[in-house]
Design an enzyme around this catalytic site. Structure first.
Site, PDB file in Angstrom:
ATOM      1  CG  ASP A 240       4.516  -7.856  -1.428  1.00 20.45           C
ATOM      2  OD1 ASP A 240       3.302  -8.109  -1.401  1.00 20.45           O
ATOM      3  OD2 ASP A 240       5.062  -7.011  -0.682  1.00 20.45           O
ATOM      4  CD  GLU A 302       0.597  -6.369  -4.204  1.00 17.91           C
ATOM      5  OE1 GLU A 302      -0.423  -6.268  -3.514  1.00 17.91           O
ATOM      6  OE2 GLU A 302       1.731  -6.115  -3.761  1.00 17.91           O
TER       7      GLU A 302
HETATM    8  C1  GLC Z   1       1.416  -6.429  -0.564  1.00 20.68           C
HETATM    9  C2  GLC Z   1       0.759  -7.613   0.106  1.00 20.68           C
HETATM   10  C3  GLC Z   1       0.134  -7.143   1.384  1.00 20.68           C
HETATM   11  C4  GLC Z   1       1.224  -6.579   2.280  1.00 20.68           C
HETATM   12  C5  GLC Z   1       1.986  -5.476   1.550  1.00 20.68           C
HETATM   13  C6  GLC Z   1       3.250  -5.119   2.276  1.00 20.68           C
HETATM   14  O1  GLC Z   1       0.507  -5.486  -0.965  1.00 20.68           O
HETATM   15  O2  GLC Z   1      -0.153  -8.208  -0.761  1.00 20.68           O
HETATM   16  O3  GLC Z   1      -0.549  -8.169   2.044  1.00 20.68           O
HETATM   17  O4  GLC Z   1       0.668  -6.075   3.450  1.00 20.68           O
HETATM   18  O5  GLC Z   1       2.391  -5.898   0.258  1.00 20.68           O
HETATM   19  O6  GLC Z   1       4.179  -6.155   2.169  1.00 20.68           O
END
Ligand code: GLC
Length: 584
Positions: A240, A302
């Site tokens: 993440d 991500e």
């Molecule tokens: C990422 C996740 C999202 C979350 C953020 C903070 O972007 O996909 O859902 O709110 O991280 O953890």
């Protein structure tokens, strides 16, 4: 910094630290960490896999509390196998106060009772294995919950041994945060904590304090958490918010841009809090952690990289970082534009790292593709077009639960119904992410077969009456049947599995066409996608690509083409039409 010297002496220290606070756990299975790293396959599974994201709160509720859970997911593995899925990535199920619905983790080595137990998780992994479905864990390294035991210690005093596990700074003056950095979720990224009269940094919600990744103890505690899950047989991690791990040490203010955001703050460029070069050392370290385990575990990142150069860096200069960086450029095209897709597909296909592209269109943070690309009239046909784009290119595709049945974004209509805090904060301009997280639509029974609860955590959209797994399984023209055919074709055609990507007809403003050229002597696959609302006639000269015959044999088309063959020098493809044919 010499990595070998830096990490390994710390492992022992950290094992003690990590075992400290937190929920009492069953002992993790013994790490299979071998004397020598396990051999890595030249053609690893994740290059050919179709990955499917499950938002666990919304997939299947097995105990009637209105929230999906692990046993619910296990009960649907046969559905996923039949669909043609090779791996599932499950959004976080760790213990969490659920401010950010699980992305605020209060213990990295446990399961929140809301979703089940570790035994349920182990059963999911082993039942998945029986069906050749791997389980990929979500891993949230940038921040913990403010309820994590580490943060409780850190905030307790300026001299606590874990003080430096988070980012603490003095304010500029009375009531003035250390600088102008903003949270991604609105307002200042600094929160004053009266216990020690300092501010802590949070890139996301105030309840999500950022970890200090410059602290080696933090790194090792997190790597041990990864080992905990790898030891339980997970096939890798989706990491993440990985580009947010570091912030400028000198706390430079971020540049202000014109205009205001949905929360009423001035727009800023996150220049000093995003994509700092130090991220790559951490990625190399994470990669060496997964490399300790057999079975080629995968890392998915991500990171919404702004351009191909930054995206390429994610693979690592020696292919020693992320195997599958999520390609947000493709996901963010947001309109049916053949030239835009062509340019991005070409760029990533030729990335200098030789990395495997990783495409997706929908996820738990993004409005669903059915309405994002739909024109309001032909949405079902466009959903098939997007499915064909995702599943025929040279990439590892990532699907989001429900896209295969044409689930749509169903935003709350009243502020008081909003669950996602950013929707509360930014209403009505920002309605939050509830709309893309509604329960999976299985059938037409109460709550679409998702739950037996009086009220599921989010309402089931009215569209479930028509768009659901049961109804669509019985309709050969449904979006679901189309996905199933495509997924089966991807499996059976070597050209779709391993073939090169060759762009065709590159000046065409409306029709995206490419060839997947077989590595051997077999047929190649021609893909033609009409992204316009009018029929278009196209013409291909494929002899330069070694194709001798002048016709293509249709394999999958939508709307259905009745002909036995299509003439390559002149064939017409309907509005938003998909043609996939084999050529020899
Ligand atoms: C990422 C996740 C999202 C979350 C953020 C903070 O972007 O996909 O859902 O709110 O991280 O953890």
């Amino acid at each position: 910094m010499n990595r070998a010297k830096f990490i390994f002496p710390l492992v022992t220290i950290v094992l003690c630290l990590a075992a400290g606070p937190g929920r009492t756990q069953q002992a993790p299975p013994k790490s299979p960490k071998a004397e020598h790293a396990p051999e890595k396959a030249l053609d690893p599974w994740w290059k050919h896999a179709v990955i499917y994201e499950i938002y666990p709160r919304s997939f299947q509720d097995s105990n009637g509390d209105g929230v999906g859970d692990i046993n619910g997911v296990t009960s649907r593995l046969d559905y996923l196998r039949e669909l043609g899925i090779d791996a599932i990535w499950i959004s976080p199920m760790y213990p969490s106060p659920l401010v950010d619905f699980g992305y605020d983790v209060s213990d990295y080595t446990a399961i929140d009772p809301l979703y089940g137990t570790l035994a349920d998780f182990d059963r999911l992994v082993s039942e998945g294995k029986k069906r050749n479905i791997r389980v990929i864990m979500d891993f949230v390294p940038n921040h913990t919950s403010d309820q994590h035991a580490w943060f409780a210690e850190s905030r307790s005093s300026r001299t606590n041994p874990k003080r430096d596990w988070y980012i603490w700074r003095d304010g500029k003056g009375s009531d003035e945060p250390p600088n102008n950095w903003q949270s991604w979720f609105g307002h200042s990224a600094w929160k004053f904590d009266p216990i020690t009269n300092q501010y802590y940094y949070h890139h996301f919600y105030t309840e999500q304090p950022d970890l200090n990744w410059r602290n080696p103890q933090v790194r090792n505690a997190m790597y041990d958490a990864m080992r905990f899950w790898l030891g339980r047989g997970v096939a890798g991690f989706r990491i993440d918010a990985v580009s947010r791990l570091f912030e400028d040490r000198n706390l430079h203010d971020d540049p202000i841009l014109p205009g205001k955001n949905a929360y009423g703050d001035p727009n800023i460029a996150h220049k000093y809090t995003d994509n700092l070069p130090e991220v790559h050392q951490v990625l190399r370290e994470m990669r060496s952690v997964v490399n300790e385990y057999p079975g080629d575990p995968v890392l998915i990142s991500e990171a919404d990289e702004p351009n191909i150069a930054e995206l390429t860096k994610m693979y690592g200069s020696k292919n020693d970082e992320i195997q599958l960086p999520m390609d947000f450029q493709i996901a963010d095209v947001n309109k049916l534009s053949a030239p835009d897709f062509r340019r991005l597909l070409d760029e990533i296909d030729r990335n200098p790292a030789g990395g495997q592209p990783h495409y997706f269109f929908s996820n738990h943070d993004q409005p669903r593709q059915w309405d994002r690309y739909g024109d309001g009239v032909h949405n079902d046909q466009i959903a098939k077009l997007m499915a064909a784009l995702l599943l025929t290119t040279r990439a590892t595709p990532l699907m989001y639960y429900g896209e295969e049945i044409g689930m749509r974004t169903t935003d709350p209509v009243r502020k008081e119904d909003v669950q996602d805090p950013i929707g509360q904060l930014g209403w009505p301009q920002e309605k939050g992410r509830d709309g893309e997280r509604t329960p999976m639509q299985w059938d037409t029974s109460k709550d679409a077969g998702f739950s037996t609860a009086e009220r599921p955590w989010l309402p089931v959209p009215p569209s479930s009456a028509e768009y659901n797994v049961k109804a669509e399984s019985q309709d050969p023209n449904s979006i679901l049947s189309f996905y199933k055919r495509l997924l089966a074709l991807r499996r059976s055609e070597p050209a779709l599995r391993d073939g090169k990507y060759l762009p065709l007809d590159q000046g065409n403003p409306d029709v995206l066409s490419f060839l997947r050229k077989t590595p051997g002597k077999g047929d190649s696959i021609l893909v033609v996608l009409n992204m316009s609302a009018e029929p278009r006639t196209v013409s291909f000269a494929l002899d330069v690509h070694g194709v001798r015959e002048a016709t293509a044999r249709p394999l999958i088309s939508a709307p259905k083409i009745a002909r036995e063959s299509a003439v390559l020098t002149h064939f017409t493809i309907p509005a938003f039409g998909v043609f996939i044919g084999s050529v020899h």
